[in-house]
Design a protein around this motif. Structure first.
Motif, PDB file in Angstrom:
ATOM      1  N   ALA A   1      48.427  35.509  32.493  1.00  0.00           N
ATOM      2  CA  ALA A   1      49.697  36.272  32.821  1.00  0.00           C
ATOM      3  C   ALA A   1      50.632  35.510  31.873  1.00  0.00           C
ATOM      4  CB  ALA A   1      50.045  36.352  34.200  1.00  0.00           C
TER       5      ALA A   1
ATOM      6  N   GLY B   1      48.537  32.728  30.199  1.00  0.00           N
ATOM      7  CA  GLY B   1      47.386  33.424  29.396  1.00  0.00           C
ATOM      8  C   GLY B   1      47.615  33.610  27.958  1.00  0.00           C
ATOM      9  N   TYR B   2      48.667  32.574  27.574  1.00  0.00           N
ATOM     10  CA  TYR B   2      48.896  32.814  25.937  1.00  0.00           C
ATOM     11  C   TYR B   2      48.947  31.502  25.108  1.00  0.00           C
ATOM     12  CZ  TYR B   2      50.428  37.427  27.579  1.00  0.00           C
ATOM     13  OH  TYR B   2      50.473  38.508  28.158  1.00  0.00           O
TER      14      TYR B   2
ATOM     15  N   ALA C   1      43.333  36.155  34.711  1.00  0.00           N
ATOM     16  CA  ALA C   1      44.357  37.235  34.652  1.00  0.00           C
ATOM     17  C   ALA C   1      44.926  37.652  33.463  1.00  0.00           C
ATOM     18  CB  ALA C   1      45.476  37.408  35.636  1.00  0.00           C
ATOM     19  N   MET C   2      43.911  38.369  32.400  1.00  0.00           N
ATOM     20  CA  MET C   2      44.340  38.485  31.063  1.00  0.00           C
ATOM     21  C   MET C   2      43.961  39.819  30.737  1.00  0.00           C
ATOM     22  SD  MET C   2      43.509  35.077  28.872  1.00  0.00           S
ATOM     23  CE  MET C   2      41.939  35.241  28.739  1.00  0.00           C
ATOM     24  N   GLY C   3      43.697  40.798  31.752  1.00  0.00           N
ATOM     25  CA  GLY C   3      43.745  42.331  31.337  1.00  0.00           C
ATOM     26  C   GLY C   3      41.932  42.300  31.127  1.00  0.00           C
ATOM     27  N   SER C   4      41.485  43.442  31.203  1.00  0.00           N
ATOM     28  CA  SER C   4      39.831  43.780  31.394  1.00  0.00           C
ATOM     29  C   SER C   4      39.872  44.573  29.766  1.00  0.00           C
ATOM     30  CB  SER C   4      39.553  44.659  32.162  1.00  0.00           C
ATOM     31  OG  SER C   4      38.151  44.301  32.384  1.00  0.00           O
TER      32      SER C   4
ATOM     33  N   LYS D   1      39.226  41.666  28.245  1.00  0.00           N
ATOM     34  CA  LYS D   1      39.404  40.350  27.829  1.00  0.00           C
ATOM     35  C   LYS D   1      38.765  38.984  28.557  1.00  0.00           C
ATOM     36  CE  LYS D   1      42.911  37.829  25.145  1.00  0.00           C
ATOM     37  NZ  LYS D   1      44.426  37.649  24.777  1.00  0.00           N
TER      38      LYS D   1
ATOM     39  N   GLY E   1      42.820  40.844  36.332  1.00  0.00           N
ATOM     40  CA  GLY E   1      43.984  41.867  35.672  1.00  0.00           C
ATOM     41  C   GLY E   1      45.333  41.603  35.872  1.00  0.00           C
ATOM     42  N   GLY E   2      45.988  42.414  36.399  1.00  0.00           N
ATOM     43  CA  GLY E   2      47.553  42.324  36.877  1.00  0.00           C
ATOM     44  C   GLY E   2      47.753  41.570  38.192  1.00  0.00           C
TER      45      GLY E   2
ATOM     46  N   ASP F   1      50.666  39.170  38.548  1.00  0.00           N
ATOM     47  CA  ASP F   1      51.906  39.739  38.406  1.00  0.00           C
ATOM     48  C   ASP F   1      51.996  40.450  39.939  1.00  0.00           C
ATOM     49  OD1 ASP F   1      52.842  39.572  35.620  1.00  0.00           O
ATOM     50  OD2 ASP F   1      50.933  40.566  35.309  1.00  0.00           O
TER      51      ASP F   1
ATOM     52  N   ARG G   1      46.438  57.963  30.895  1.00  0.00           N
ATOM     53  CA  ARG G   1      45.572  57.031  31.571  1.00  0.00           C
ATOM     54  C   ARG G   1      44.848  57.649  32.757  1.00  0.00           C
ATOM     55  NH1 ARG G   1      47.296  50.740  32.442  1.00  0.00           N
ATOM     56  NH2 ARG G   1      45.295  50.416  33.292  1.00  0.00           N
TER      57      ARG G   1
HETATM   58  N1  UDP Z   1      47.531  38.812  29.611  1.00  0.00           N
HETATM   59  C1  UDP Z   1      47.452  37.609  29.250  1.00  0.00           C
HETATM   60  N2  UDP Z   1      47.113  37.148  28.179  1.00  0.00           N
HETATM   61  C2  UDP Z   1      46.705  37.908  26.937  1.00  0.00           C
HETATM   62  C3  UDP Z   1      46.936  39.227  27.340  1.00  0.00           C
HETATM   63  C4  UDP Z   1      47.542  39.894  28.670  1.00  0.00           C
HETATM   64  O1  UDP Z   1      47.538  36.564  30.153  1.00  0.00           O
HETATM   65  O2  UDP Z   1      46.485  37.679  26.031  1.00  0.00           O
HETATM   66  C5  UDP Z   1      48.128  39.155  30.895  1.00  0.00           C
HETATM   67  C6  UDP Z   1      49.187  39.965  31.042  1.00  0.00           C
HETATM   68  O3  UDP Z   1      50.382  39.019  30.986  1.00  0.00           O
HETATM   69  C7  UDP Z   1      49.203  40.659  32.390  1.00  0.00           C
HETATM   70  C8  UDP Z   1      47.699  40.787  32.529  1.00  0.00           C
HETATM   71  O4  UDP Z   1      47.329  39.910  31.457  1.00  0.00           O
HETATM   72  O5  UDP Z   1      49.809  39.765  33.475  1.00  0.00           O
HETATM   73  C9  UDP Z   1      47.307  42.331  32.091  1.00  0.00           C
HETATM   74  O6  UDP Z   1      47.107  42.899  33.208  1.00  0.00           O
HETATM   75  P1  UDP Z   1      46.834  44.503  33.388  1.00  0.00           P
HETATM   76  O7  UDP Z   1      47.487  45.188  34.493  1.00  0.00           O
HETATM   77  O8  UDP Z   1      47.119  45.196  31.970  1.00  0.00           O
HETATM   78  O9  UDP Z   1      45.381  44.299  33.482  1.00  0.00           O
HETATM   79  P2  UDP Z   1      44.308  45.542  34.225  1.00  0.00           P
HETATM   80  O10 UDP Z   1      44.235  45.073  35.584  1.00  0.00           O
HETATM   81  O11 UDP Z   1      44.778  46.830  33.724  1.00  0.00           O
HETATM   82  O12 UDP Z   1      42.931  45.361  33.334  1.00  0.00           O
END
Ligand code: UDP
Length: 237
Positions: free
Chosen positions: A108, A135-136, A158-161, A163, A184-185, A188, A221
């Motif tokens: 995140a 996550g950056y 927590a970087m999204g799926s 990834k 994932g999120g 957040d 979506r």
């Molecule tokens: N994120 C991160 N690094 C990255 C890309 C995304 O930390 O390089 C984080 C982004 O800030 C967010 C989370 O990954 O907090 C993505 O959440 P999302 O709800 O899109 O994930 P999902 O549950 O839909 O896979």
């Protein structure tokens, strides 16, 4: 136990049945990865053999999303109830606080993992948070060092799926933690940046409806769900 939905393994157990299995693996130092399975991921995996293989290599695939439960029912399977990523994380954290296992939150935007950690320690005062990292950070070695120096038993990414799952697979052999979950999120959500649906919506499995009302642009979506159910029915024939 697992059953296959569109070629992807999904665990049939509920939270109470999964927790002892996850923590037994920590105690025996057997590394394991928990991935959340929802219709969106299953539809992507249907046309992406590499993603399908990645999901199937995880030790645990939890049935996130009401669509997975409906699919199991249509196929006369054994998955009775949802196991969501964010609730599974909460159950793991609760058990970690009880048994003295430490956690690390990676992912995140800057500040979010810390805020999530504060919320968790408010709820579970005995919880040991070994560290947090956004996550950056581009320097992978820095990330690996930060985690390994903190020595957590459990790592939430927590970087999204997909990834986060790809990252975990690529690095887990060189990492200290034994239990890994892609969430994932969820940081957040914990930090309060994203609101979950009210309990009434959650109870009837209609969080998707709540989100759609707030963010109509999610419709595209969410069309995955009817497409997914159509695919399940088609393949059942
Ligand atoms: N994120 C991160 N690094 C990255 C890309 C995304 O930390 O390089 C984080 C982004 O800030 C967010 C989370 O990954 O907090 C993505 O959440 P999302 O709800 O899109 O994930 P999902 O549950 O839909 O896979």
């Amino acid at each position: 136990m697992k059953e296959q939905i569109l070629g992807v393994n999904v665990n049939t157990e509920n939270y109470d049945e999964l927790i002892p299995k996850l923590f037994a693996n920590i105690d025996t130092k057997k590394k394991s990865l928990v991935v959340a399975i929802n219709p969106e991921k299953l539809m992507k995996a249907k046309d992406d053999p590499a993603l399908k293989a990645l999901l199937n290599r995880a030790e645990f695939q939890i049935p996130d999303g009401i669509g997975v439960i409906i699919a199991s029912k249509l196929r006369k399977g054994n998955i009775e109830s949802r196991v969501t990523g964010v609730d599974m994380m909460d159950r793991i954290v609760r058990e970690a606080a009880k048994t003295g296992k430490s956690i690390f939150l990676y992912g995140a935007k800057p500040g979010v993992a810390e805020a999530a950690a504060r919320k968790l320690t408010d709820t579970y005062p005995n919880l040991q948070v070994a560290g947090t990292l956004d996550g950056y950070e581009q320097d992978t070695q820095k990330v690996l060092n930060a985690i390994n120096e903190a020595k957590p038993e459990i790592l939430f990414v927590a970087m999204g799926s997909p990834k986060q799952e790809l990252w975990i697979e690529q690095h887990r052999d060189n990492l200290y933690p034994t239990l890994y979950q892609g969430v994932g999120g969820s940081f957040d959500v914990l930090a309060g940046n994203i609101k979950r649906a009210p309990a009434a919506f959650q109870k009837v499995g209609a969080e998707w409806l709540y989100r759609l009302i707030l963010e109509p642009s999610r419709l595209k979506r969410q069309m995955n769900l009817p497409k997914f159910l159509f695919e399940i029915i088609r393949q059942n024939k």
